[in-house]
Design a protein around this motif. Structure first.
Motif: not given
Length: 109
Positions: A18-21, A75-81
């Motif tokens: 939700l907050g990757w940006a 990990a969440g950021e990697v998956v999202t990006r």
């Protein structure tokens, strides 16, 4: 029933999704780690989702990334990006993952 640890991990992944940006403002060393991991592994993330196009596929990828030593947030950021940048055809699975673990719903078009 899912173990509590798995639920906590998945919730942590959702929070970063939700907050990757906002990660753009993180310290350079952390950003470099995530950037490097994404560049090195984005094709594997996408290939895995090609074989397992589901919420469970995303959860498994997140766990594998954490097993490599990254935090749940990273990990969440990697998956999202990886999904946004390399295989946007898997955005529905990402949105389903988000919907499963939050009440906020989709954040990725």
């Amino acid at each position: 029933m899912r173990p509590r640890h798995a639920r906590a991990v998945n919730r942590a992944l959702v929070l970063i999704t939700l907050g990757w940006a906002a990660a753009a403002g993180m310290a350079t060393a952390r950003a470099d780690l995530v950037d490097t991991y994404v560049m090195t592994n984005a094709s594997a993330v996408c290939a895995t989702l090609d074989s397992y196009p589901s919420v469970a596929g995303i959860e498994g990828i997140g766990q594998a990334i954490m097993d490599d030593g990254l935090t749940p947030q990273a990990a969440g950021e990697v998956v999202t990006r990886a999904i946004v940048g390399w295989c946007p055809e898997h955005l529905p699975e990402l949105n389903a993952f988000i919907a499963k673990w939050t009440t906020a719903g989709s954040v990725v078009a």
